[in-house]
Write a protein that holds these residues in place. Structure first.
Motif, short mmCIF file in Angstrom:
data_model
loop_
_atom_site.label_atom_id
_atom_site.label_comp_id
_atom_site.label_asym_id
_atom_site.label_seq_id
_atom_site.Cartn_x
_atom_site.Cartn_y
_atom_site.Cartn_z
N LEU A 110 11.39 23.63 82.69
CA LEU A 110 11.84 22.27 82.93
C LEU A 110 11.76 21.44 81.65
CD1 LEU A 110 10.18 21.38 86.37
CD2 LEU A 110 12.54 22.07 85.94
N ALA A 130 11.97 15.91 83.30
CA ALA A 130 11.96 16.52 84.63
C ALA A 130 10.54 16.96 85.03
CB ALA A 130 12.90 17.72 84.67
N ARG A 184 8.51 15.67 88.26
CA ARG A 184 7.97 16.61 89.25
C ARG A 184 6.48 16.38 89.47
NH1 ARG A 184 9.67 19.79 93.42
NH2 ARG A 184 8.16 21.46 93.77
N SER A 235 8.97 9.15 83.13
CA SER A 235 10.16 9.98 83.33
C SER A 235 11.43 9.14 83.29
CB SER A 235 10.05 10.71 84.66
OG SER A 235 11.24 11.41 84.96
#
Length: 329
Positions: free
Chosen positions: A201, A205, A209, A229
């Motif tokens: 990732l 991302a 997550r 993010s």
């Protein structure tokens, strides 16, 4: 003469009255627990709303390059505008002071920068209002006639100093609690970041997550990672997003993580290995803090032991003997 208690007594204390008071306290505690269990709110609901507002602000900042457009986005609060006008008229509005207050608000988890003007105004208004109230009550209305001049002066001085420091103490308390909550979840977050990095990732991302996975257990940390993010996806300079994360959290551990992330972005070093080392260090640090608290427990428990446990133990041991002696005489 006071009437003799009708129920059984121990050392002159009515047992039924004490049992009634304890039952009332227990009932209140049960009702409070039921209320707390039935009114649980999602800690991420309000934070998601704030993050969406931040996303819209970043979009507007990317689309509209002029500083006038960005200024209009941040100046929507009419109350803050009025407070800003009052401070400007009093010649008390300094840019450095405002930036420092805004930084403390961000570290406390308050996203609205306009509240910085309210904090600055509270430092001026609270001493004037409460200080005048105490001065009038002590020296004019003579609330404490038996007090000497030194005690009265001490009360007035403590009120003035306390009301001036009250906004800063409130912010400091919120920053300390929030930093402690973030510190607890940081090792787990780094472990999840390592897993996400090894899974392929991207950095933004991976942060998103981790924010979703840890949002329930550590809402403060999930809030910060989700905002990072978003900023990684919209800001032109990714380093600025990491620096904003370090500024929003008053922890040296987070600054170390940010430095590692910036170095991996700049030099292309392996991210997973660096984060794994940091995670191990933070876990060892957390274990050392737990051992330190455990080592302090004997000294801390001395006062409750003397005040609460030993008197109860004496009552349980000597109570029957005292009742027997009382019945014998």
């Amino acid at each position: 003469m006071t009437p003799a208690p009708s129920g059984p007594t121990i050392l002159g204390i009515d047992v039924m009255m004490v049992a009634t008071l304890l039952s009332a306290v227990a009932t209140f505690a049960v009702l409070l627990a039921i209320y707390a269990a039935t009114t649980v709110r999602d800690p991420m609901a309000k934070r998601v709303k704030v993050l969406n507002a931040r996303r819209e602000q970043l979009k507007a900042g990317v689309i509209a390059q002029s500083s006038k457009r960005r200024r209009n986005i941040s100046n929507k609060n009419e109350v803050a505008d009025k407070v800003r006008g009052v401070l400007s008229s009093l010649k008390m509005l300094q840019s450095e002071q405002v930036e420092k207050a805004q930084l403390k608000l961000m570290q406390a988890g308050i996203r609205s920068k306009d509240l910085a003007y309210v904090v600055i105004l509270a430092r001026v208004v609270l001493p004037v209002v409460l200080g005048t109230f105490i001065i009038v009550g002590v020296y004019v209305l003579d609330w404490f006639p038996n007090w000497g001049s030194f005690k009265k002066y001490g009360l007035v001085a403590a009120t003035l100093i306390g009301t001036y420091k009250a906004p800063d103490l409130w912010l400091k308390n919120r920053i300390t609690k929030r930093s402690g909550a973030i510190r607890k979840g940081l090792p787990d977050a780094l472990d999840l970041l390592v897993i996400c990095a090894e899974a392929g990732l991207t950095v933004d991302a991976a942060f998103n997550r981790v924010a979703r996975e840890l949002g329930k257990a550590y809402p403060e940390l999930g809030d910060e990672f989700a905002l990072t993010s978003i900023e990684l996806g919209f800001l032109t300079d990714r380093r600025m997003a990491f620096e904003n994360l370090a500024n929003r959290i008053d922890l040296d551990a987070v600054r170390g993580v940010v430095t590692t992330m910036i170095q991996t972005e700049k030099y292309g070093t392996p991210l997973a290995s660096a984060l794994r080392v940091l995670s191990a260090e933070f876990r060892n640090e957390r274990m050392m803090r737990a051992e330190e608290k455990a080592a302090r427990l004997p000294a801390i428990m001395t006062v409750p032991l003397i005040l609460f446990i030993l008197p109860t133990l004496f009552i349980v041991i000597l109570g029957p003997a005292a009742c027997s002696i009382s019945d014998a005489f």
